[in-house]
Write an enzyme that holds these catalytic residues in place. Structure first.
Site, PDB file in Angstrom:
ATOM      1  N   CYS A  62     -22.709  -5.347  -6.680  1.00  0.00           N
ATOM      2  CA  CYS A  62     -21.885  -4.206  -6.243  1.00  0.00           C
ATOM      3  C   CYS A  62     -22.193  -2.971  -7.083  1.00  0.00           C
ATOM      4  CB  CYS A  62     -20.408  -4.551  -6.279  1.00  0.00           C
ATOM      5  SG  CYS A  62     -19.868  -5.303  -7.815  1.00  0.00           S
ATOM      6  N   CYS A  80     -23.755   0.332  -4.966  1.00  0.00           N
ATOM      7  CA  CYS A  80     -22.923   1.498  -4.636  1.00  0.00           C
ATOM      8  C   CYS A  80     -23.819   2.720  -4.440  1.00  0.00           C
ATOM      9  CB  CYS A  80     -21.900   1.740  -5.746  1.00  0.00           C
ATOM     10  SG  CYS A  80     -21.025   3.311  -5.514  1.00  0.00           S
ATOM     11  N   ASP A 107       0.811  -1.207   0.000  1.00  0.00           N
ATOM     12  CA  ASP A 107       0.000   0.000   0.000  1.00  0.00           C
ATOM     13  C   ASP A 107       0.854   1.271   0.000  1.00  0.00           C
ATOM     14  OD1 ASP A 107      -2.604   0.997  -0.113  1.00  0.00           O
ATOM     15  OD2 ASP A 107      -2.540   1.574   1.994  1.00  0.00           O
ATOM     16  N   CYS A 150     -17.342 -13.731 -10.763  1.00  0.00           N
ATOM     17  CA  CYS A 150     -18.535 -12.881 -10.608  1.00  0.00           C
ATOM     18  C   CYS A 150     -19.705 -13.391 -11.441  1.00  0.00           C
ATOM     19  CB  CYS A 150     -18.223 -11.436 -11.024  1.00  0.00           C
ATOM     20  SG  CYS A 150     -17.089 -10.586  -9.914  1.00  0.00           S
TER      21      CYS A 150
END
Ligand code: B12
Ligand code: SF4
Ligand code: SF4
Length: 361
Positions: A187, A191, A126, A181
């Protein structure tokens, strides 16, 4: 025992699972996407890996002569603690406690093992040197969900990711993981701001996870959608059937090592001084390490979940309507108006952004 077996053992000892290896190569797809999304405005003003796409997609800049990228995931799956009675703000799961520190510790233990054999090895997680999800995909850790997260087969997306780039030649993943998926699109529909503009493509200008980090005025059109989120957003993962099928108990591979902070009392937060905010929430990404962005978000949340007639809410609004910081005054105006406290609003303000808020009908 091969070197890779040893790497896997060290990873397991540090709660990292799964682990995979990708060949060190230019991340051409990620590079293309970074440039294309920047050009299309989808990256908004984000820097991160977008700052220098050529660098963040080139493992050879990070480690000269790189041959392999060892990728490891750490689960942050936890049961949600009960929501306190108070007006509280919600923290996204990945930030309930510091999962990056133990992830990095495990990655560095792997890097040191490789260095002991005479190889070059550097750990990253990250930190914008590498596009983490793309190397994880190439290492066979998981597939790209339509919500853009990397999903581990049967285990979902509640994972943080990191890697070790090394010049050791290691056996790489036999294949990438197939798309899991199928026809699902929960999703995209789930959202709150419609930020998933195509499968796997996030428009940061609408993504709440970015907007809570972005400096400046919080866009008026997404303030209501922010709801009670003070840091991060989990909606596109919460609705995911792969995550929903998972047992909410902590993964035994990644035990909880420290305190969980999933809820933040809003009025208490708005009463803290700078040093206390940084002490409690300094781990969050705060632009310029400036606590005003946390306060700004908290004011929007107060407008969404506060009770206008509560004297403590009124007192907090008055304090922020008198703040020397125009950004905070502007959001206090919005919160007061949203809670029906027009009686607290001043008639005018010397700052144009606050005046603009005051003039909204
Ligand atoms: C910038 C960034 C963000 C930005 C932008 C997110 C984004 N989607 O790019 C913001 C602030 C919004 C953000 C939010 C979050 N982030 Co973030 N973020 C990053 C960061 C620093 C860089 C990501 C990046 O380079 N994106 C560039 C774009 C081009 O990549 P991409 O969206 O993944 O695009 C790929 C797919 O589209 C795929 N693709 C191409 N074609 C197609 C076609 C189809 C059909 C599909 C499905 C995919 C696909 O290829 C593209 C290139 O790889 C990484 C850390 C790092 N150094 O990599 C963490 C990282 C991606 N974030 C992470 C997390 C946990 C989050 C949040 C869940 C946190 C939260 N709860 O709020 C949210 C999730 C939001 C979301 N749905 O993506 C984790 C993801 C872990 C995982 N399991 O996937 C990472 C890897 C940090 C880490 N080291 O653990 N993040
Ligand atoms: S993090 Fe939240 S706002 Fe961003 S894409 Fe996912 S659900 Fe949408
Ligand atoms: S919600 Fe459905 S489409 Fe979205 S990532 Fe999960 S399985 Fe894929």
């Amino acid at each position: 025992m091969t070197l890779l077996d040893d790497v896997r053992r060290i990873a397991a000892d540090h709660g990292l699972d799964p682990v995979g290896v990708a060949p060190a190569e230019i991340l051409d797809r990620a590079r293309r996407e970074l440039f294309a999304r920047k050009a299309a405005g989808l990256a908004d003003s984000m820097q991160f890996t977008y700052k220098n796409p050529e660098r963040s997609t080139d493992p050879f800049v990070a480690v000269r002569g790189a041959q392999s990228v060892i990728v490891a995931a750490r689960s942050y799956q936890r049961a949600e603690s009960e929501r306190p009675e108070l007006a509280v703000a919600r923290v996204a799961r990945y930030a309930w406690s510091d999962h990056y520190a133990p992830l990095r510790e495990g990655l560095w233990a792997i890097a040191h093992r490789l260095r002991a054999e005479g190889y070059r090895a550097v750990a990253y997680a990250d930190d914008n040197t590498v596009v983490d999800r793309e190397v994880a995909y190439r290492a066979g850790i998981g597939w790209f969900g339509k919500n853009a997260n990397l999903l581990v087969p049967g285990r979902g997306s509640w994972f943080v990711l990191g890697c070790v780039i090394t010049d050791a030649v290691l056996p790489t993943a036999p294949a990438v993981v197939d798309d899991g998926c199928g026809g699902c699109r929960r999703c995209l529909d789930g959202c709150p701001t419609g930020a998933i503009v195509a499968p796997g493509v996030i428009d940061a200008r609408r993504c709440l996870a970015w907007l809570v980090q972005k400096p400046g005025i919080f866009p008026a059109e997404y303030r209501e959608a922010l709801g009670d989120r003070i840091y991060g957003c989990d909606d596109c993962q919460d609705v995911c059937p792969v995550n929903r099928r998972m047992d909410p108990a902590p993964s035994p591979a990644a035990p909880m090592v420290e305190e969980v902070s999933a809820w933040v009392p809003v009025l208490e937060l708005l009463a803290l001084d700078d040093a206390s905010i940084l002490e409690r929430h300094g781990r969050w990404y705060l632009h310029d390490r400036d606590p005003r962005w946390v306060r700004r978000n908290a004011l929007v949340i107060l407008g969404n979940i506060g009770i206008g007639t509560d004297p403590d809410v009124g007192e907090t609004l008055v304090r922020y309507l008198r703040s020397p910081d125009p950004v905070l005054r502007a959001h206090a105006v919005w919160a007061a108006r949203t809670l029906g406290r027009h009686d607290l609003l001043p008639n005018t303000d010397p700052d144009p952004s606050v005046l603009a808020e005051l003039l909204v009908q």
